[in-house]
Design a protein around this motif. Structure first.
Motif, mmCIF file in Angstrom:
data_model
loop_
_atom_site.group_PDB
_atom_site.id
_atom_site.type_symbol
_atom_site.label_atom_id
_atom_site.label_comp_id
_atom_site.label_asym_id
_atom_site.label_seq_id
_atom_site.Cartn_x
_atom_site.Cartn_y
_atom_site.Cartn_z
ATOM 1 N N ASP A 73 0.817 -1.205 0.000
ATOM 2 C CA ASP A 73 0.000 0.000 0.000
ATOM 3 C C ASP A 73 0.853 1.257 0.000
ATOM 4 O O ASP A 73 0.411 2.324 -0.441
ATOM 5 N N ARG A 74 2.114 1.141 0.480
ATOM 6 C CA ARG A 74 3.033 2.270 0.463
ATOM 7 C C ARG A 74 4.458 1.764 0.724
ATOM 8 O O ARG A 74 4.658 0.621 1.127
ATOM 9 N N LYS A 93 4.889 1.799 -9.830
ATOM 10 C CA LYS A 93 3.631 2.437 -9.460
ATOM 11 C C LYS A 93 3.826 3.243 -8.188
ATOM 12 O O LYS A 93 4.484 2.786 -7.276
ATOM 13 N N SER A 94 3.294 4.449 -8.141
ATOM 14 C CA SER A 94 3.310 5.336 -6.984
ATOM 15 C C SER A 94 3.964 6.664 -7.343
ATOM 16 O O SER A 94 4.618 6.805 -8.395
ATOM 17 N N ASN A 109 5.592 7.992 -0.043
ATOM 18 C CA ASN A 109 4.440 8.078 -0.928
ATOM 19 C C ASN A 109 3.679 9.380 -0.766
ATOM 20 O O ASN A 109 3.707 10.005 0.289
ATOM 21 N N ILE A 149 -2.861 11.161 -2.685
ATOM 22 C CA ILE A 149 -3.322 10.114 -3.595
ATOM 23 C C ILE A 149 -2.511 8.855 -3.311
ATOM 24 O O ILE A 149 -1.337 8.788 -3.604
ATOM 25 N N ASN A 150 -3.147 7.851 -2.709
ATOM 26 C CA ASN A 150 -2.429 6.626 -2.370
ATOM 27 C C ASN A 150 -3.197 5.429 -2.922
ATOM 28 O O ASN A 150 -4.186 4.997 -2.355
ATOM 29 N N THR A 151 -2.745 4.923 -4.058
ATOM 30 C CA THR A 151 -3.410 3.791 -4.698
ATOM 31 C C THR A 151 -2.500 2.571 -4.736
ATOM 32 O O THR A 151 -2.605 1.731 -5.611
ATOM 33 N N GLY A 152 -1.573 2.494 -3.783
ATOM 34 C CA GLY A 152 -0.650 1.388 -3.749
ATOM 35 C C GLY A 152 0.658 1.719 -4.449
ATOM 36 O O GLY A 152 0.790 2.753 -5.103
ATOM 37 N N CYS A 153 1.631 0.852 -4.267
ATOM 38 C CA CYS A 153 2.941 1.116 -4.870
ATOM 39 C C CYS A 153 3.592 -0.189 -5.293
ATOM 40 O O CYS A 153 3.267 -1.268 -4.787
ATOM 41 N N ASP A 166 -2.512 15.882 -9.427
ATOM 42 C CA ASP A 166 -3.363 14.778 -8.984
ATOM 43 C C ASP A 166 -4.716 15.190 -8.427
ATOM 44 O O ASP A 166 -5.524 14.324 -8.084
ATOM 45 N N THR A 167 -4.961 16.485 -8.281
ATOM 46 C CA THR A 167 -6.246 16.945 -7.761
ATOM 47 C C THR A 167 -6.815 18.037 -8.667
ATOM 48 O O THR A 167 -6.130 18.538 -9.551
#
Length: 278
Positions: free
Chosen positions: A24-25, A43-44, A75, A79-83, A237-238
């Motif tokens: 997740d991070r 990813k991340s 991270n 925005i935290n969508t996994g890594c 990201d926003t």
């Protein structure tokens, strides 16, 4: 104390390890190890700390650090969508210093400051790096040697001002790690120098000298770099307005935020967002 020492599972029977980290991070603290390390971010996004360098990282990034360079990836807290990352670690001295490998050792010397490859070049070796995950023994050793030779022909830029080619300077301490963690948790607020000085049990004057010596810049320069890096991520990201991002990053004045953003990026926030969205 120095940055946290990480023991890498390598020995006389195994000199290279290649693995994929997914979660997740990224949880690894600011750390160092006596092995070289090549990291590809699958990813991340967020902020990376390489030696005395602090700056953003994103997907498709490839970083090489030499032995004993303190480093970590943090991270994006918004925005935290996994890594996911591919990591190769290897012992020093496993490749012969022959004339044919001169460019590789020149690259490794530059990596004493941490080096970042262009995303275009990183994408060229991505498939090769994935192949390493399936190899062991001699095949892994030879395949990775070929990758290092290929990388040594690419463009790269150094990240840290301070070089870590020798043993870590004794003045490095866990205090810097505490400062990193504090800034990560409080960058959205106004941070006073006294808060950091108290955190590491130093006077404000002593802390200022200490931080400038270790990180190669005054604390508030470091803090503004961190804030602006976070602002850049928010812009990408926003859908927040520049004013909202200004206050989310702990700035109390929009004009001052504009000046700081332009100082570190040579762009206004609005222009930066338009440029990144093309």
């Amino acid at each position: 104390m120095q940055p946290k020492f990480e023991k890498v599972a390598l020995n006389n029977q195994k000199s290279i390890i290649a693995f994929r980290y997914s979660g997740d991070r990224f949880y690894a603290p600011w750390h160092f190890h006596p092995q070289h390390e090549l990291t590809f971010i699958e990813k991340s996004s967020g902020t990376k700390f390489i030696g005395d360098y602090v700056g953003p990282f994103e997907e498709g990034e490839l970083v090489l650090v030499r032995t004993n360079v303190p480093h970590c990836w943090k991270n994006n807290s918004i925005i935290n969508t996994g890594c996911s990352s591919i990591v190769i670690q290897w012992n020093t001295g496993i490749y012969a210093k022959v004339p044919e490998m001169e460019s590789v050792f020149k690259m490794l010397k530059a990596a004493s400051k941490g080096i970042l490859f262009t995303k275009e070049n990183a994408s060229e070796v991505f498939t090769l790096l994935k192949e390493l995950l399936t190899l062991e023994g001699t095949e892994l050793y030879l395949k990775f040697q070929n990758i290092l030779v290929l990388l040594s022909r690419f463009e790269y830029r150094e990240l840290s001002e301070k070089s870590f080619i020798d043993d870590l300077p004794s003045e490095y301490s866990s205090r810097i790690r505490k400062v990193h963690d504090y800034v990560e948790s409080h960058y959205h607020k106004k941070i006073q120098l006294k808060e950091l000085a108290d955190l590491v049990n130093m006077s404000e004057q002593s802390f200022s000298r200490f931080f400038n010596k270790i990180m190669g810049r005054p604390f508030f320069t470091f803090l503004n770099q961190y804030k602006i890096n976070m602002a850049k991520r928010m812009l990408m990201d926003t859908d927040w307005s520049v004013r909202e991002i200004c206050f989310a990053c702990g700035y109390e004045s929009v004009p001052f935020f504009h000046r700081q953003f332009k100082k570190f990026t040579n762009n206004t926030p609005s222009f930066y967002k338009r440029k990144q969205s093309k």
